[in-house]
Design an enzyme around this catalytic site. Structure first.
Site, PDB file in Angstrom:
ATOM      1  CE  LYS A 106       8.208  -4.684   3.423  1.00 26.69           C
ATOM      2  NZ  LYS A 106       7.459  -3.844   2.473  1.00 26.69           N
ATOM      3  CG  ASN A 221       0.221  -9.335  -6.198  1.00 21.58           C
ATOM      4  OD1 ASN A 221       0.220  -8.126  -6.415  1.00 21.58           O
ATOM      5  ND2 ASN A 221      -0.866  -9.971  -5.821  1.00 21.58           N
TER       6      ASN A 221
HETATM    7  N1  GLU Z   1       4.079  -4.965   1.187  1.00 21.98           N
HETATM    8  C1  GLU Z   1       3.381  -3.913   0.533  1.00 21.98           C
HETATM    9  C2  GLU Z   1       4.263  -2.686   0.414  1.00 21.98           C
HETATM   10  O1  GLU Z   1       5.484  -2.747   0.428  1.00 21.98           O
HETATM   11  C3  GLU Z   1       2.051  -3.636   1.187  1.00 21.98           C
HETATM   12  C4  GLU Z   1       2.138  -3.221   2.618  1.00 21.98           C
HETATM   13  C5  GLU Z   1       0.789  -3.169   3.303  1.00 21.98           C
HETATM   14  O2  GLU Z   1      -0.211  -3.393   2.671  1.00 21.98           O
HETATM   15  O3  GLU Z   1       0.794  -2.908   4.507  1.00 21.98           O
HETATM   16  O4  GLU Z   1       3.785  -1.601   0.227  1.00 21.98           O
END
Ligand code: GLU
Length: 416
Positions: A106, A221
Site C-alpha cells: 500500500k 467511487n
Molecule cells: N485500493 C483498492 C483496495 O484497497 C484496490 C487495490 C488494487 O487494485 O491493487 O483493494
C-alpha cells in the site's frame, strides 16, 4: 482519520487471533506481523504560487510470498505510516482470499488533494513515482487507486514510470483510464464485487433483495457505484446516503444517480431536495436491511455497534469496523461481510487489468463481469463454509483462509 484506534495494531491483533487458532509457528508469525519492507520518501513539488512544498509519502510492502506486492495509493491529509502498514497487511489477505497471484502492499502521500490544482496533483503524482520507481514494477509491486486517487492519477504515474524506464509499461499500475491500458469494468469493480457478495449473503440469510432497504455510508467511487448497482442489478431501495459532510434519508428511496449529480454540483450529498438531512451517526443506526460502509476506516465502534440494526453490514471500505465493534455485531447476529472479502472486487479487476496489459489483449466488459462474479462468489462461498464449519465470524474465517494460503506459499518457497 482512525480516531484512537491504531489501525496497524488492529491488524496485528487480528493476526494474533488467527495465529492462535492455526497454531502458527513463531517464525511464520514473525514474518507476517511486520511488513517486509517500507519506504519513506520526501517529494518536492513546485506549487502554482512558485513555492516548492515537500510532501511525505510511503510505500509499504507487506508480503510477496504469493506474487508481486499489490495495492493502492492514498492521498490523504491525515495519512500515517501505521495506516498504510495496516492497509498493506490487509492487501495480503485480500489477494489471498480471492486467490489472485499477488501479495500485499500500500502507498500513501500526506496531502490534501481537495485543495490542490490539477497541475499540482500531476507534479505530486510524478514526484511520488520518481521517489519509489526502483522499488516497484510489473513483477515487483503494482500500485493502483485508493482514497482520493483516480484513473487520471494512475495514468500520470504509469507515464512517469514508463519514461524513467524508457518504454511504455502499462502493466506497472492498474486502475488506469481505458484508453491507456485500463480494463473495462475496473471503475465500478469494487462496488460490483461487493454487490456479488451481498447477493450471496442474502441467499444465505434468506433476504429478498428486491424489497430490501439499503443505507450507504461514504459516497466516493465504491459507495456511489454500490448504490447504483444495488438498485439496478438487484432492485433494492436506497433509503440513505452519506459522505464526509453528513447524510440524507428518504424512506421512499433515493435515486443514486441524482444524488451523485447533486454531490458533483454542490460538493456534498447533504441538502438534497428530495430527502431530509441526517448525521453520519444516525445513518449507521437506521433500520435497514443492508448497511454499506464505504467511507473511511473505524466508523463502526463499540459505541455505535450496539445500535446497528442492519441485517447485513457490507464493508466496502477498508477497516471500517473496530475489533470491539466486530464482537458486538457478531454477538447481535449482524452478518458482516468483512472488508478484505467484500471490497476485493477492485483488486480482482486490477489483476485482470494486469493480465490484459501483459498480453496486450483486452477483454470486453461482459467477460470482466463474468470472471469477477466467478471469483467473488467462489471466495464468498469458501469463507462462508469455513465460518459455518468453525462457528466463527466471516472475518475470522476469511483471515484463517488467507493466512493459511500465504503460510503455505512461504513454506513451499522455503522461507521457513
Ligand atoms: N485500493 C483498492 C483496495 O484497497 C484496490 C487495490 C488494487 O487494485 O491493487 O483493494
Amino acid at each position: 482519520m482512525s480516531g484512537n484506534q491504531n489501525l496497524f495494531e488492529m491488524s496485528q491483533a487480528q493476526l494474533d487471533e488467527v495465529a492462535g487458532i492455526l497454531n502458527l509457528e513463531p517464525s511464520i508469525y514473525a514474518i507476517l506481523r511486520e511488513p517486509m519492507r517500507e519506504l519513506h520518501v520526501s517529494i518536492p513539488v513546485k506549487m502554482d504560487d512558485g513555492q516548492t512544498k515537500v510532501f511525505k509519502g510511503f510505500r509499504v510492502q507487506h508480503n510477496n510470498a504469493r506474487g508481486p506486492f499489490k495495492g493502492g495509493i492514498r492521498f490523504h491529509p491525515e495519512e500515517t505510516i501505521d495506516v498504510v502498514r495496516a492497509l498493506a497487511t490487509w492487501m495480503t489477505w485480500k489477494c489471498a482470499v480471492v486467490d489472485i497471484p499477488f501479495g500485499g502492499g500500500k502507498g500513501g502521500v500526506i496531502c490534501n488533494p481537495k485543495e490542490m490544482s490539477s497541475g499540482e496533483l500531476e507534479r505530486l503524482s510524478r514526484g511520488y513515482i520518481d521517489a519509489i520507481w526502483e522499488f516497484i514494477g510489473p513483477d515487483r509491486d503494482i500500485p493502483a487507486p485508493d482514497v482520493y486517487t483516480d484513473p487520471q492519477i494512475m495514468g500520470w504515474m504509469m507515464d512517469e514510470y514508463s519514461k524513467l524506464r524508457g518504454y511504455y509499461i502499462p502493466e506497472v499500475i492498474t486502475g488506469k483510464p481505458v484508453a491507456i491500458g485500463g480494463s473495462l469494468g475496473r471503475d465500478d469493480a469494487t462496488a460490483r464485487g461487493g454487490v456479488y457478495t451481498i447477493i450471496e449473503a442474502a441467499k444465505h440469510l434468506d433476504i429478498d433483495l428486491s424489497t430490501a432497504t439499503v443505507a450507504v455510508q461514504g459516497y466516493g467511487n465504491a459507495g456511489s457505484n454500490a448504490a447504483i448497482l444495488m438498485r439496478e442489478l438487484v432492485g433494492a431501495k436506497i433509503v440513505a446516503i452519506s459522505d464526509s459532510k453528513g447524510g440524507i434519508y428518504n424512506k421512499q428511496g433515493l435515486d443514486p444517480h441524482q444524488v451523485l449529480q447533486h454531490k458533483i454540483e454542490t460538493g456534498s450529498v447533504t441538502n438534497f431536495s428530495q430527502a431530509e438531512n441526517v448525521s453520519n451517526g444516525e445513518l449507521l443506526e437506521l433500520s435497514v436491511d443492508i448497511l454499506c460502509s464505504a467511507g473511511l476506516e473505524t466508523v463502526l465502534t463499540e459505541k455505535n455497534a450496539p445500535r446497528v440494526r442492519a441485517k447485513i453490514v457490507a464493508e466496502l471500505a477498508n477497516g471500517p469496523t473496530t475489533p470491539e465493534a466486530d464482537k458486538v455485531l457478531y454477538h447481535n447476529g449482524v452478518f458482516v461481510i468483512p472488508d478484505f472479502l467484500c471490497n476485493a472486487g477492485g483488486v480482482t479487476v486490477s489483476y485482470f487489468e494486469w493480465v490484459q496489459c501483459l498480453n496486450r489483449y483486452y477483454w470486453d466488459e461482459e467477460e470482466v463481469h463474468q470472471r469477477l462474479e466467478q471469483k467473488m462468489t467462489k471466495a464468498f462461498q469458501t469463507v462462508l463454509a469455513e465460518s459455518l464449519k468453525r462457528k466463527v465470524s466471516m472475518r475470522l474465517a476469511a483471515h484463517i483462509i488467507a493466512v493459511t494460503r500465504v503460510t503455505e506459499a512461504m513454506k513451499l518457497r522455503g522461507w521457513v
